[in-house]
Design a protein around this motif. Structure first.
Motif, PDB file in Angstrom:
ATOM      1  N   PHE A 150     -28.049  53.512  46.678  1.00 50.71           N
ATOM      2  CA  PHE A 150     -28.103  52.060  46.531  1.00 50.71           C
ATOM      3  C   PHE A 150     -26.892  51.533  45.780  1.00 50.71           C
ATOM      4  CE2 PHE A 150     -32.994  51.202  46.594  1.00 50.71           C
ATOM      5  CZ  PHE A 150     -33.081  51.760  47.849  1.00 50.71           C
ATOM      6  N   LEU A 151     -26.613  52.121  44.637  1.00 53.95           N
ATOM      7  CA  LEU A 151     -25.612  51.566  43.735  1.00 53.95           C
ATOM      8  C   LEU A 151     -24.665  52.647  43.266  1.00 53.95           C
ATOM      9  CD1 LEU A 151     -24.680  49.034  42.170  1.00 53.95           C
ATOM     10  CD2 LEU A 151     -26.249  49.695  40.348  1.00 53.95           C
ATOM     11  N   GLY A 152     -23.377  52.446  43.577  1.00 52.02           N
ATOM     12  CA  GLY A 152     -22.349  53.377  43.134  1.00 52.02           C
ATOM     13  C   GLY A 152     -21.742  52.892  41.831  1.00 52.02           C
ATOM     14  N   ASN A 153     -20.455  52.580  41.877  1.00 56.83           N
ATOM     15  CA  ASN A 153     -19.741  52.172  40.672  1.00 56.83           C
ATOM     16  C   ASN A 153     -19.304  50.725  40.686  1.00 56.83           C
ATOM     17  OD1 ASN A 153     -19.827  54.758  39.498  1.00 56.83           O
ATOM     18  ND2 ASN A 153     -18.203  55.415  40.871  1.00 56.83           N
ATOM     19  N   ALA A 154     -19.789  49.927  41.607  1.00 66.06           N
ATOM     20  CA  ALA A 154     -19.306  48.555  41.711  1.00 66.06           C
ATOM     21  C   ALA A 154     -20.456  47.577  41.893  1.00 66.06           C
ATOM     22  CB  ALA A 154     -18.342  48.421  42.893  1.00 66.06           C
ATOM     23  N   ILE A 155     -20.278  46.421  41.294  1.00 63.58           N
ATOM     24  CA  ILE A 155     -21.164  45.303  41.571  1.00 63.58           C
ATOM     25  C   ILE A 155     -20.288  44.126  41.944  1.00 63.58           C
ATOM     26  CG2 ILE A 155     -23.089  46.069  40.137  1.00 63.58           C
ATOM     27  CD1 ILE A 155     -22.150  44.055  38.000  1.00 63.58           C
ATOM     28  N   PRO A 156     -20.744  43.236  42.744  1.00 63.96           N
ATOM     29  CA  PRO A 156     -22.058  43.246  43.369  1.00 63.96           C
ATOM     30  C   PRO A 156     -22.148  44.301  44.463  1.00 63.96           C
ATOM     31  CG  PRO A 156     -20.761  41.443  44.255  1.00 63.96           C
ATOM     32  CD  PRO A 156     -19.940  42.063  43.159  1.00 63.96           C
ATOM     33  N   THR A 157     -23.339  44.819  44.614  1.00 64.53           N
ATOM     34  CA  THR A 157     -23.666  45.691  45.733  1.00 64.53           C
ATOM     35  C   THR A 157     -24.987  45.204  46.301  1.00 64.53           C
ATOM     36  OG1 THR A 157     -22.523  47.635  44.848  1.00 64.53           O
ATOM     37  CG2 THR A 157     -24.279  48.047  46.432  1.00 64.53           C
ATOM     38  N   THR A 158     -25.028  45.089  47.604  1.00 65.73           N
ATOM     39  CA  THR A 158     -26.255  44.669  48.287  1.00 65.73           C
ATOM     40  C   THR A 158     -26.701  45.786  49.212  1.00 65.73           C
ATOM     41  OG1 THR A 158     -25.659  42.335  48.194  1.00 65.73           O
ATOM     42  CG2 THR A 158     -27.252  42.974  49.881  1.00 65.73           C
ATOM     43  N   VAL A 159     -27.999  46.075  49.174  1.00 65.18           N
ATOM     44  CA  VAL A 159     -28.584  47.018  50.121  1.00 65.18           C
ATOM     45  C   VAL A 159     -29.714  46.309  50.854  1.00 65.18           C
ATOM     46  CG1 VAL A 159     -27.972  49.090  48.813  1.00 65.18           C
ATOM     47  CG2 VAL A 159     -30.176  48.033  48.438  1.00 65.18           C
ATOM     48  N   ILE A 160     -29.881  46.705  52.095  1.00 67.64           N
ATOM     49  CA  ILE A 160     -30.973  46.157  52.898  1.00 67.64           C
ATOM     50  C   ILE A 160     -31.748  47.321  53.478  1.00 67.64           C
ATOM     51  CG2 ILE A 160     -31.600  44.744  54.895  1.00 67.64           C
ATOM     52  CD1 ILE A 160     -29.064  43.111  54.377  1.00 67.64           C
ATOM     53  N   LEU A 161     -33.063  47.256  53.302  1.00 70.11           N
ATOM     54  CA  LEU A 161     -33.965  48.265  53.847  1.00 70.11           C
ATOM     55  C   LEU A 161     -34.724  47.649  55.009  1.00 70.11           C
ATOM     56  CD1 LEU A 161     -35.491  49.617  50.500  1.00 70.11           C
ATOM     57  CD2 LEU A 161     -33.468  50.434  51.698  1.00 70.11           C
ATOM     58  N   ASP A 162     -34.935  48.437  56.055  1.00 71.29           N
ATOM     59  CA  ASP A 162     -35.705  47.922  57.186  1.00 71.29           C
ATOM     60  C   ASP A 162     -37.194  47.978  56.864  1.00 71.29           C
ATOM     61  OD1 ASP A 162     -36.556  50.576  57.591  1.00 71.29           O
ATOM     62  OD2 ASP A 162     -35.295  50.876  59.344  1.00 71.29           O
ATOM     63  N   LYS A 163     -38.014  47.590  57.811  1.00 71.50           N
ATOM     64  CA  LYS A 163     -39.462  47.505  57.578  1.00 71.50           C
ATOM     65  C   LYS A 163     -40.115  48.861  57.328  1.00 71.50           C
ATOM     66  CE  LYS A 163     -40.228  43.132  59.913  1.00 71.50           C
ATOM     67  NZ  LYS A 163     -41.000  42.395  60.936  1.00 71.50           N
ATOM     68  N   GLN A 164     -39.426  49.939  57.692  1.00 64.11           N
ATOM     69  CA  GLN A 164     -39.945  51.285  57.422  1.00 64.11           C
ATOM     70  C   GLN A 164     -39.446  51.822  56.080  1.00 64.11           C
ATOM     71  OE1 GLN A 164     -38.504  50.495  60.646  1.00 64.11           O
ATOM     72  NE2 GLN A 164     -40.627  49.898  61.050  1.00 64.11           N
ATOM     73  N   GLY A 165     -38.674  51.027  55.355  1.00 64.28           N
ATOM     74  CA  GLY A 165     -38.162  51.445  54.057  1.00 64.28           C
ATOM     75  C   GLY A 165     -36.890  52.261  54.134  1.00 64.28           C
ATOM     76  N   MET A 166     -36.228  52.266  55.294  1.00 61.35           N
ATOM     77  CA  MET A 166     -34.993  53.027  55.472  1.00 61.35           C
ATOM     78  C   MET A 166     -33.793  52.153  55.143  1.00 61.35           C
ATOM     79  SD  MET A 166     -36.294  55.868  56.285  1.00 61.35           S
ATOM     80  CE  MET A 166     -34.734  56.673  56.408  1.00 61.35           C
ATOM     81  N   LEU A 167     -32.825  52.733  54.456  1.00 57.93           N
ATOM     82  CA  LEU A 167     -31.589  52.044  54.110  1.00 57.93           C
ATOM     83  C   LEU A 167     -30.777  51.814  55.385  1.00 57.93           C
ATOM     84  CD1 LEU A 167     -29.579  51.065  51.892  1.00 57.93           C
ATOM     85  CD2 LEU A 167     -28.706  53.395  51.845  1.00 57.93           C
ATOM     86  N   VAL A 168     -30.488  50.544  55.688  1.00 59.00           N
ATOM     87  CA  VAL A 168     -29.705  50.238  56.888  1.00 59.00           C
ATOM     88  C   VAL A 168     -28.369  49.584  56.552  1.00 59.00           C
ATOM     89  CG1 VAL A 168     -31.663  50.107  58.460  1.00 59.00           C
ATOM     90  CG2 VAL A 168     -30.947  48.056  57.244  1.00 59.00           C
ATOM     91  N   VAL A 169     -28.242  49.022  55.349  1.00 62.01           N
ATOM     92  CA  VAL A 169     -26.987  48.386  54.944  1.00 62.01           C
ATOM     93  C   VAL A 169     -26.742  48.665  53.471  1.00 62.01           C
ATOM     94  CG1 VAL A 169     -25.812  46.173  54.542  1.00 62.01           C
ATOM     95  CG2 VAL A 169     -27.149  46.497  56.614  1.00 62.01           C
ATOM     96  N   ARG A 170     -25.488  48.969  53.155  1.00 65.29           N
ATOM     97  CA  ARG A 170     -25.026  49.045  51.761  1.00 65.29           C
ATOM     98  C   ARG A 170     -23.655  48.386  51.747  1.00 65.29           C
ATOM     99  NH1 ARG A 170     -21.849  52.360  48.403  1.00 65.29           N
ATOM    100  NH2 ARG A 170     -22.587  52.339  46.269  1.00 65.29           N
ATOM    101  N   ALA A 171     -23.547  47.255  51.073  1.00 68.54           N
ATOM    102  CA  ALA A 171     -22.305  46.480  51.047  1.00 68.54           C
ATOM    103  C   ALA A 171     -21.849  46.289  49.606  1.00 68.54           C
ATOM    104  CB  ALA A 171     -22.515  45.129  51.723  1.00 68.54           C
ATOM    105  N   GLU A 172     -20.678  46.861  49.277  1.00 68.13           N
ATOM    106  CA  GLU A 172     -20.103  46.670  47.943  1.00 68.13           C
ATOM    107  C   GLU A 172     -19.151  45.486  47.968  1.00 68.13           C
ATOM    108  OE1 GLU A 172     -18.139  50.087  46.344  1.00 68.13           O
ATOM    109  OE2 GLU A 172     -20.003  51.184  46.066  1.00 68.13           O
ATOM    110  N   GLY A 173     -19.110  44.767  46.869  1.00 73.29           N
ATOM    111  CA  GLY A 173     -18.195  43.635  46.750  1.00 73.29           C
ATOM    112  C   GLY A 173     -18.837  42.349  47.227  1.00 73.29           C
ATOM    113  N   GLY A 174     -18.195  41.250  46.851  1.00 71.18           N
ATOM    114  CA  GLY A 174     -18.710  39.933  47.200  1.00 71.18           C
ATOM    115  C   GLY A 174     -18.634  39.648  48.688  1.00 71.18           C
TER     116      GLY A 174
END
Length: 192
Positions: A150-174
């Motif tokens: 979910f979170l490495g060494n930078a913020i902002p970081t956004t993660v999105i999980l699908d309806k099954q709870g699987m990580l589908v997006v991890r976006a670092e930076g604004g």
């Protein structure tokens, strides 16, 4: 008359703190140029699900303002938008209006949840920031350890999980979360 330049330790410390904040936040947000696909959620999505390691995030837990724990397990069946941020992070602050507008765009969807997670655990300061800016974004603090997926060494970081709870997006930076590609990606996850 020539005056020698001497830097006292206070200004030097201030410069180091500013550099630390800039490096910690890592990436300035782009302007509102919606033609730039690199800032969309879709561009940040990992490889197809078959090649993504399927981790169990069900026990990841956050606390709401009343101290009530919210596990990701309790949110299964919903798309979960998690933004890791801090009030001292300029790119975090810069992307907040677009996240608020995104939430408003999907306000009638009960199957989409927004979790704005203050990485400093400073709920009161973060809630005050949201109130001062009239953002309708729920603030949480971490209760369990935040997975490195979910979170490495930078913020902002956004993660999105699908309806099954699987990580589908991890976006670092604004980002500008109101880009058409981002809205489409969320609609696709929601099954629209």
């Amino acid at each position: 008359m020539k005056i020698p330049f001497q830097m006292s330790s206070a200004p030097a410390l201030l410069v180091l703190i500013i550099l630390f904040i800039c490096v910690g936040c890592q990436q300035q947000m782009s302007t509102n140029d919606t033609s730039n696909d690199k800032d969309s959620i879709q561009a940040s999505a990992p490889a197809p699900a078959d090649s993504v390691q399927k981790e169990d995030f069900s026990q990841v837990t956050f606390l709401d303002g009343g101290g009530k724990p919210v596990t990701l397990e309790s949110l299964k069946g919903k798309v979960i938008f998690i933004n890791f941020w801090a009030t001292w992070c300029p790119p975090c602050i810069q992307e907040m209006p677009s996240i608020d507008r995104l939430k408003q765009t999907f306000k009638n969807r009960s199957d989409l949840v927004f979790l704005m997670v203050d990485v400093d655990g400073q709920y009161e300061a973060s809630k005050a920031f949201m109130d001062e800016n009239d953002y309708d974004l729920p603030v949480y603090t971490p209760q369990s350890e935040i997975p490195t997926a979910f979170l490495g060494n930078a913020i902002p970081t956004t993660v999105i999980l699908d309806k099954q709870g699987m990580l589908v997006v991890r976006a670092e930076g604004g980002r500008d979360y109101m880009e058409p590609a981002t809205v489409k990606a969320l609609n696709d996850l929601l099954g629209n």
